[in-house]
Design an enzyme around this catalytic site. Sequence first.
Site, mmCIF file in Angstrom:
data_model
loop_
_atom_site.group_PDB
_atom_site.id
_atom_site.type_symbol
_atom_site.label_atom_id
_atom_site.label_comp_id
_atom_site.label_asym_id
_atom_site.label_seq_id
_atom_site.Cartn_x
_atom_site.Cartn_y
_atom_site.Cartn_z
ATOM 1 N N CYS A 25 0.808 -1.226 0.000
ATOM 2 C CA CYS A 25 0.000 0.000 0.000
ATOM 3 C C CYS A 25 0.834 1.265 0.000
ATOM 4 O O CYS A 25 0.280 2.365 -0.147
ATOM 5 C CB CYS A 25 -0.955 0.001 1.195
ATOM 6 S SG CYS A 25 -2.384 -1.078 0.964
ATOM 7 N N LYS A 28 0.487 3.681 -3.064
ATOM 8 C CA LYS A 28 -0.687 4.522 -3.295
ATOM 9 C C LYS A 28 -0.305 6.000 -3.374
ATOM 10 O O LYS A 28 0.673 6.445 -2.759
ATOM 11 C CB LYS A 28 -1.707 4.308 -2.180
ATOM 12 C CG LYS A 28 -2.317 2.913 -2.183
ATOM 13 C CD LYS A 28 -3.421 2.799 -1.152
ATOM 14 C CE LYS A 28 -4.096 1.442 -1.229
ATOM 15 N NZ LYS A 28 -5.194 1.316 -0.249
ATOM 16 N N ASP A 57 -14.355 4.365 1.829
ATOM 17 C CA ASP A 57 -13.592 3.183 1.420
ATOM 18 C C ASP A 57 -14.221 2.488 0.217
ATOM 19 O O ASP A 57 -13.535 1.753 -0.503
ATOM 20 C CB ASP A 57 -13.510 2.189 2.585
ATOM 21 C CG ASP A 57 -12.632 2.703 3.712
ATOM 22 O OD1 ASP A 57 -11.445 2.974 3.463
ATOM 23 O OD2 ASP A 57 -13.138 2.850 4.835
ATOM 24 N N GLY A 144 -12.330 -11.076 -14.263
ATOM 25 C CA GLY A 144 -11.249 -10.128 -14.046
ATOM 26 C C GLY A 144 -10.591 -9.676 -15.321
ATOM 27 O O GLY A 144 -11.114 -9.881 -16.427
ATOM 28 N N ASP A 244 -10.627 1.250 7.274
ATOM 29 C CA ASP A 244 -9.553 0.294 7.523
ATOM 30 C C ASP A 244 -8.217 1.001 7.342
ATOM 31 O O ASP A 244 -8.124 2.039 6.695
ATOM 32 C CB ASP A 244 -9.676 -0.954 6.648
ATOM 33 C CG ASP A 244 -9.543 -0.671 5.162
ATOM 34 O OD1 ASP A 244 -9.769 0.491 4.745
ATOM 35 O OD2 ASP A 244 -9.225 -1.600 4.400
#
Length: 346
Positions: A25, A28, A57, A144, A244
Amino acid sequence: MDRDAATDTDEERARLTEFTELHGCSCKVGQSDLDSLLSDAGLTGDSDALLFGIGEDAAGRRLTDDLALVSTVDFFTPIVDDPYDFGRIAACNAASDAFATGAVENLDCLVVLGLPRELTDSAAPILGGMADALDAMDGVIAGGHTIMSPWPFAGGAISATAHPDALLTSQGASPGDCLYLTKPLGTQPAMGATRVTDEEFVETVTDAADRPLDRIASEAVAWMTTPNRDAALACREYATAGTDITGFGLAGQSRVVADRSNVGIELTHLPVIAGTPALSSLFGYGLTTGESAETSGGLFVAVPPEATADLEAAFDDADVFYRGVGRVTAGRGVTLDDPTVEPISR
């Protein structure tokens, strides 16, 4: 999927983390840059078509009086070299954005996967890890999209459902609420230590830690592959606001709640993976100031004081880790003044 079959050629594969400069993360876009981007694009207002959307979120849409659909997308670069574990972490992290809103039913994932040509053999174990993780969350891979990319990444577009009254946002915190966190912090320094290959620096890193580095790393992976589903089910009846903890870190995600709820947040307690504060100091990640990026971190929820006993009982019954980490105040912004740092080992 057979875990041994997924990794029987691990020693022959290139290290996933070698193909990117930013990991997990931490890849980001920064919080202030993201705010500026949304402002420049004119994407700062609420939509009448949604229960909630940009700035949260995930997005929530009411389908019927009794059913809401929550959708989100999340993907990132490898934080581990094992493809199967990378897939599990990616799936847990992506689903967590839906769980943070209280949506846990009918979980679907449309996989988003990108790999350089040198890593195409990693695609199957990454997908296997994602499938196994989603199965453990009562979810499924529904499809996907896969591309060739110079930086590897994995994640997915998530959808889940809940009763509209069960949904949480970051906007409902009130002064006096107690703040809880459902995983310890420290994934960034824990995994950063595993990427050190220079022999002289390896010795420095090893000496800095007060625990074996492989133990710290294995515990970090165990936390990152722990879904937040049980935590969401346990707390959504009692929480007034939630999010989160991911790339913005605890302080950054606290700022989101503070800004959107028009309150102040006082952080007083930091549970951390044992051994990671010293590593964070060595690498400059800012763990003990709440700034260290987290990957697949825990839920961060605000709960009225009168509901804390019931919440803690629900967490205990669900065998969910939790710690009280602060309180909501009538001020503005986030304060973190000499918090208690608690080492956590599994």
